[in-house]
Design an enzyme around this catalytic site. Structure first.
Site, PDB file in Angstrom:
ATOM      1  N   ARG A   8      42.448  31.962  30.229  1.00 29.18           N
ATOM      2  CA  ARG A   8      43.259  30.866  30.770  1.00 29.18           C
ATOM      3  C   ARG A   8      44.443  30.490  29.894  1.00 29.18           C
ATOM      4  O   ARG A   8      45.514  30.130  30.396  1.00 29.18           O
ATOM      5  CB  ARG A   8      42.379  29.639  31.005  1.00 29.18           C
ATOM      6  CG  ARG A   8      41.496  29.780  32.229  1.00 29.18           C
ATOM      7  CD  ARG A   8      40.576  28.602  32.402  1.00 29.18           C
ATOM      8  NE  ARG A   8      39.827  28.716  33.653  1.00 29.18           N
ATOM      9  CZ  ARG A   8      38.857  27.898  34.014  1.00 29.18           C
ATOM     10  NH1 ARG A   8      38.483  26.908  33.222  1.00 29.18           N
ATOM     11  NH2 ARG A   8      38.236  28.064  35.164  1.00 29.18           N
TER      12      ARG A   8
ATOM     13  N   ARG B 122      37.800  27.822  26.509  1.00 27.28           N
ATOM     14  CA  ARG B 122      36.576  27.973  27.296  1.00 27.28           C
ATOM     15  C   ARG B 122      36.672  29.128  28.292  1.00 27.28           C
ATOM     16  O   ARG B 122      37.657  29.253  29.019  1.00 27.28           O
ATOM     17  CB  ARG B 122      36.269  26.673  28.056  1.00 27.28           C
ATOM     18  CG  ARG B 122      35.068  26.804  28.988  1.00 27.28           C
ATOM     19  CD  ARG B 122      34.682  25.459  29.574  1.00 27.28           C
ATOM     20  NE  ARG B 122      35.670  24.901  30.465  1.00 27.28           N
ATOM     21  CZ  ARG B 122      35.783  25.204  31.763  1.00 27.28           C
ATOM     22  NH1 ARG B 122      34.991  26.111  32.308  1.00 27.28           N
ATOM     23  NH2 ARG B 122      36.689  24.617  32.501  1.00 27.28           N
TER      24      ARG B 122
ATOM     25  N   GLU C 138      35.906  35.712  37.556  1.00 30.60           N
ATOM     26  CA  GLU C 138      36.997  34.850  37.130  1.00 30.60           C
ATOM     27  C   GLU C 138      37.598  35.371  35.834  1.00 30.60           C
ATOM     28  O   GLU C 138      37.145  36.373  35.273  1.00 30.60           O
ATOM     29  CB  GLU C 138      36.501  33.402  36.978  1.00 30.60           C
ATOM     30  CG  GLU C 138      36.062  32.784  38.300  1.00 30.60           C
ATOM     31  CD  GLU C 138      35.635  31.334  38.175  1.00 30.60           C
ATOM     32  OE1 GLU C 138      35.716  30.772  37.061  1.00 30.60           O
ATOM     33  OE2 GLU C 138      35.211  30.759  39.191  1.00 30.60           O
TER      34      GLU C 138
ATOM     35  N   HIS D 246      43.073  20.715  31.708  1.00 26.30           N
ATOM     36  CA  HIS D 246      41.836  20.955  32.444  1.00 26.30           C
ATOM     37  C   HIS D 246      40.587  20.610  31.648  1.00 26.30           C
ATOM     38  O   HIS D 246      39.667  19.991  32.173  1.00 26.30           O
ATOM     39  CB  HIS D 246      41.786  22.422  32.859  1.00 26.30           C
ATOM     40  CG  HIS D 246      40.655  22.779  33.772  1.00 26.30           C
ATOM     41  ND1 HIS D 246      40.437  22.134  34.974  1.00 26.30           N
ATOM     42  CD2 HIS D 246      39.682  23.727  33.660  1.00 26.30           C
ATOM     43  CE1 HIS D 246      39.373  22.672  35.568  1.00 26.30           C
ATOM     44  NE2 HIS D 246      38.890  23.626  34.791  1.00 26.30           N
TER      45      HIS D 246
ATOM     46  N   HIS E 158      44.536  24.556  32.832  1.00 24.55           N
ATOM     47  CA  HIS E 158      44.197  25.477  33.930  1.00 24.55           C
ATOM     48  C   HIS E 158      45.496  26.047  34.480  1.00 24.55           C
ATOM     49  O   HIS E 158      46.440  25.298  34.766  1.00 24.55           O
ATOM     50  CB  HIS E 158      43.437  24.739  35.029  1.00 24.55           C
ATOM     51  CG  HIS E 158      42.722  25.667  35.967  1.00 24.55           C
ATOM     52  ND1 HIS E 158      43.393  26.449  36.894  1.00 24.55           N
ATOM     53  CD2 HIS E 158      41.405  25.953  36.118  1.00 24.55           C
ATOM     54  CE1 HIS E 158      42.509  27.172  37.569  1.00 24.55           C
ATOM     55  NE2 HIS E 158      41.307  26.895  37.112  1.00 24.55           N
TER      56      HIS E 158
END
Length: 516
Positions: free
Chosen positions: A271, A363, A111, A328, A225
């Site tokens: 992100r 994060r 990811e 998110h 997100h």
């Protein structure tokens, strides 16, 4: 009056992890809806852990720190990534079934901002649901679970938490007392209109802790997100980052890819970077899609996402899924030490409600479930090791401000519009001042810090909590005069420098200050 060893507010993965490891004690879980309505149940991607032979905890550490823009608590990150593989192996031995290949080896995804394939998943894209459900049924025989009661205020005497007041759906007030209280109520996604969070996540635990005098930190760092399913101008569900990890790319309606012109990791950039890039494209009037045409086994690899797309009439055979960013994850929260202790004695916080510093300013993907498992266990072990001495005072006296006449509160939608417009993906001095001024109209009427919420309805309490959280995020964002991670100021330069000394914007009651 009811008395127990430990009260846990919330029913997500972090809450259930603590409960599982404290099953030798008398534990009560209190949750505002049903146990199954949590963000943990919605988590698709998986759990990050350095379990591959070509990977190491140091690689995972470096990725976490870089994604967090060097705002992380280094010691807590080291603990997270070192304990992660051991923790996952323990849950595998207990019976959790993660996805494996035909040889029984764990399938590892990749990811955003990860340098290696290290994302362990279950049920294809239902990791959170599979793991949270497993923990629930493992803990259920040992734990009392109270559903459909919202925790409204902590019972505090001389900076010591003795329990919590709740309100059920019939409007009845209950008081529960315990030696230790743990807030595991999640973040505050519902404060924004477009969010991947379940709609019950209105920031209740964090707002309640703030009213009690607990110190908060890093509230300005909000992660959006990049890829939520975008239908008729509304985000309706999450499209996991794992889809891009399997080879999908972001394109405009003309089929033009744009991420590699912005970041060297392209579609798998951190992100905050991807969300801003999509936001910029949409500001230009473009639509953004995930091109999944290169993923041959999409339906079997991502069954949850496939079902979501079919529900909204998306033809996956076209190879395009319309996406847009949505709120998110909150990197900030109730400030804790490494054992989950807050600035109030006997009060702990864990999961997204807590600010351990592991996520820094942004994060790293799939570190949240890991945090719930690792720090949930750490808190449980710490509580087991300390004295269970019960606070002596047993008063329900409420010193908070009484409201003689209920003020006219805004709607949740109005709060969401203010946050999305002025405290969203991009922020400015002018916009933040407008938001703060709007929130302070209500703060001056009802006092976010010192109000007796018992006389309000559950919906009104949620609105008060959302107003409180919105004001805190906006004010914290105004105080941080730089761009870093999930906090992006168009009027201040972006900083991701490694030699930067970590500074937190911290807030408690009406005081706000910057500390190391």
């Amino acid at each position: 009056m009811p008395q127990t060893d430990v009260i846990i507010i919330g029913s997500g993965l972090a809450a259930l992890t603590v409960a599982y490891h404290l099953r030798h004690k008398h534990v009560k879980i209190i949750t505002k809806s049903s146990w199954s309505q949590s963000n943990s149940m919605l988590a698709q991607g998986g759990i990050a852990a350095a379990v591959a032979n070509n990977d190491s905890w140091k690689n995972h550490f470096e990725d976490t720190i870089a994604a967090g823009c060097y705002h992380n608590n280094v010691k807590n990150v080291e603990y997270l990534v070192q304990e992660g593989p051991r923790e996952l192996n323990e849950w595998i031995h207990r019976g959790v079934k993660f996805d494996c290949d035909t040889k029984g080896q764990l399938l590892l995804g990749k990811e955003g901002a990860h340098s290696h394939h290290r994302i362990i998943h279950a049920g294809g894209d239902a990791t959170g649901k599979e793991l949270t459900s497993f923990l629930y049924y493992q803990s259920k025989p040992y734990v009392q679970i109270v559903e459909n009661e919202i925790a409204i205020d902590l019972i505090i005497e001389q900076n010591c938490c003795q329990g919590v007041n709740t309100k059920n759906n019939q409007g009845e007030i209950n008081s529960y007392f315990a030696s230790h209280v743990i807030i595991a109520s999640g973040g505050c996604g519902a404060v924004y209109g477009q969010t991947s969070n379940t709609d019950v996540i209105t920031g209740d635990g964090i707002a309640m802790a703030f009213r009690a005098g607990a110190e908060l930190a890093d509230m300005e760092f909000v992660q959006f997100h990049p890829t939520m399913l975008h239908i008729n101008g509304k985000c309706v569900g999450l499209i996991s980052e794992a889809v891009r990890g399997e080879g999908a790319s972001l394109v405009t309606q003309n089929g033009e890819a744009f991420m590699y012109t912005i970041h060297h990791q392209g579609d798998l950039a951190p992100r905050d970077v991807v969300s801003r890039a999509i936001f910029d494209e949409m500001e230009k009037g473009n639509q953004v899609f995930l091109d999944i045409s290169s993923i041959n086994n999409f339906n079997s690899r991502f069954p949850t996402i496939t079902a979501l797309c079919k529900q909204y009439g998306i033809n996956l055979a076209s190879g395009k899924i319309p996406v847009a960013p949505g709120m998110h994850f909150l990197m900030g929260g109730i400030k804790t030490n490494e054992n989950g202790e807050t600035s109030i004695q006997h009060l702990f916080a864990v999961g997204e409600a807590a600010c351990t510093g592991v996520h820094g300013a942004n994060r790293l993907a799939s570190n949240s479930l890991l945090e719930g498992l690792v720090f949930g266990k750490r808190i449980a072990n710490y509580i087991s090791s300390i004295s269970a001495e019960v606070p002596q005072s047993r008063t329900t006296k409420n010193k908070a401000k009484q409201v003689n006449e209920k003020p006219k509160l805004p709607t949740k939608k109005q709060i969401q519009e203010i946050m999305t417009t002025y405290v969203g993906i991009q922020r400015s001095n002018t916009g933040l001042q407008l938001a703060i001024k709007w929130f302070e109209k209500y703060r001056d009427q009802i006092s976010f810090q010192n109000i007796n919420v018992k006389t309000f309805t559950i919906n009104e309490i949620e609105v008060i909590n959302m107003l409180t959280i919105g004001w805190i995020i906006a004010t914290s964002a105004f105080e941080r005069t730089e761009s870093r991670g999930g906090h992006y100021r168009i009027d201040y330069p972006e900083r991701n420098d490694q030699n930067w000394q970590r500074k937190q914007v911290m807030i408690t009651k009406s005081e706000m200050f910057v500390g190391a």
